[in-house]
Design a protein around this motif. Structure first.
Motif: not given
Ligand code: GUN
Ligand code: ZN
Length: 448
Positions: A98, A242, A308
């Motif tokens: 991520q 995020n 996200s």
């Protein structure tokens, strides 16, 4: 005596089916927004649109011009990608992370290579080839922290006559030294780049602090000072992408009311500011962006790929926030804005919303131009605008041959259906040709 060669700027014309937008289909009935000419003619002189209308209405005045015949194709304005990183071209599709760990593990090491201008030029050309193959004629582009990376990109764009906006990333903390500057050096380098490039030909500059976590308050203040000193430049950065990023920003800037407030306190939230993502925005932040007239670049493939979240496009449009569509390569998974719109549709579905094919194509054309303040010269086929356009093949694959009739749509309902299929199933294969200022810049059309 030799006769002068035929100038490449002789008037030329293109005949085909044309689709463009004259208003925003998120706010007005689609019938009032969509312009569809089943048999149209586009006349180009010196790279600009001289005339646009039905073939029947313009044949008398322009019938003698050399006409490129695209009669079974669908011609649309060039696509506009409102947020993309050219140095990340080679690290697209990096597995398993991520945002914050993805930046550390994949992004920063690749970006460190762009201190080498030759390398940057090589990737810039590969990147521009890829944009044109996908029908993207204008983009808002991040380079890296190295000024050479901006020179390489804008020189390559200039050589091809492209309308591009770019900027050097400003980043003075929380990154390896090879991709870091200082508050002072980022100011000096950005100033020099603005003086060199902003307003040169078709090019513009965007002051580009990467995102709040990689800038000190002092660097953000310098970015704000540059906006004051050079009123026409853009501000381009990331915002609220995020959850971990948002929490980190709150730790790094404990005196700020939230993520957007970090940028506001530095004077970075203006009507020439473009914020990528906005997935985690609060209600107040949506309101504040609306008040300031700032743009959001919606990056659905990136938001899905990096896990996200789901951007609230309906809320942004209800608040009258200008929105563009963006690939965000290499967090995004492809250069095709058709594919990106397909993912935007699915993100909307997951929020129990719809996104019509006309709304989607508006985002990629006139909507993007408006969001970047370029609609005086780009976004539709209005006379006087630049002749950047894309020739679409409605049946580029066996599946689309089955799905889309070979007959051109005869009404807006059929057009909506065919373009929706093209958006769901099409990609670079649907781009038969891309024109820049009326000149062929990419073609797979064997008939030409
Ligand atoms: N936030 C800060 N830098 C980046 C980047 O390179 N890509 C994405 N998607 N988000 C970012
Ligand atoms: Zn990005």
């Amino acid at each position: 005596m030799t006769s002068a060669p035929l100038s490449s700027d002789e008037p030329v014309a293109f005949r085909g089916a044309f689709l463009d937008f004259v208003a925003d289909p998120f706010h007005q009935p689609e019938d009032d927004c969509v312009r569809y000419l089943r048999d149209g003619l586009l006349v180009v002189v010196d790279g600009k649109i001289q005339a646009f209308g039905t073939y029947g209405s313009l044949q008398g005045a322009y019938g003698e011009l050399p006409i490129t015949d695209y009669r079974d194709r669908l011609i649309v304005p060039g696509f506009i990608d409102t947020h993309i990183h050219y140095p990340q071209t080679e690290m697209i599709a990096a597995y398993g992370e991520q945002l914050l760990t993805w930046l550390e593990q994949y992004t920063f090491p690749v970006e460190s290579k762009f201190a080498d201008k030759d390398y940057a030029s090589k990737i810039a050309h590969i990147f521009l080839d890829e944009l044109l193959r996908n029908g993207t004629t204008t983009a808002l582009v991040l380079a890296t922290v190295h000024p050479e990376s901006v020179d390489a990109f804008l020189e390559a764009s200039e050589q091809r006559g492209l309308r591009m906006i770019a900027g050097k990333v400003m980043m003075d903390r929380n990154a390896p030294e090879s991709v870091r500057d200082t508050a002072e050096s980022s100011y000096q380098q950005t100033k020099a780049l603005i003086e060199k490039w902003h307003g040169r030909g078709r090019l513009s500059y965007a002051v580009t602090p990467r995102f709040a976590p990689t800038s000190t308050p002092q660097q953000l203040a310098y970015a704000g000072r540059l906006l004051q000193e050079f009123p026409g430049v853009y501000l381009h950065t990331h915002l609220s992408e995020n959850e971990n990023e948002v929490a980190w920003v709150q730790e790094l800037f404990p005196d700020c009311a939230g993520y957007l407030d970090v940028y506001e306190q530095a004077g970075l939230v203006t009507n020439r500011s473009v914020f990528a993502h906005g997935v985690q925005l609060t209600e107040e932040e949506f309101n504040r962006l609306a008040e300031q007239g700032s743009t959001i670049a919606h990056c659905p493939t990136s938001n899905l790929f990096l896990g996200s979240g789901l951007f609230n496009l309906v809320k942004a449009k209800e608040n009258n926030i200008p929105v563009g569509i963006a690939t965000d390569v290499g967090g995004g998974t492809g250069f095709s804005l058709l594919q990106t719109l397909s993912e935007a549709y699915k993100v909307a579905q997951l929020r129990q919303n719809n996104l019509s094919s006309f709304q989607a194509l508006f985002l990629a054309t006139l909507g993007g131009a408006q969001a970047l303040h370029l609609s005086d010269s780009l976004g539709n086929f209005g006379p006087g605008k630049d002749a950047d356009f894309v020739v679409l093949n409605r049946q580029p694959t066996p599946l689309l041959k089955l799905r889309n009739s070979s007959d051109l749509p005869t009404n807006l309902q059929e057009l909506a259906d065919q373009t929706f299929a093209l958006m769901m199933l099409g990609d670079d294969r649907a781009v038969a040709a891309t024109y820049i200022l009326g000149k062929l810049a990419h073609s797979t059309d064997s008939r030409l």
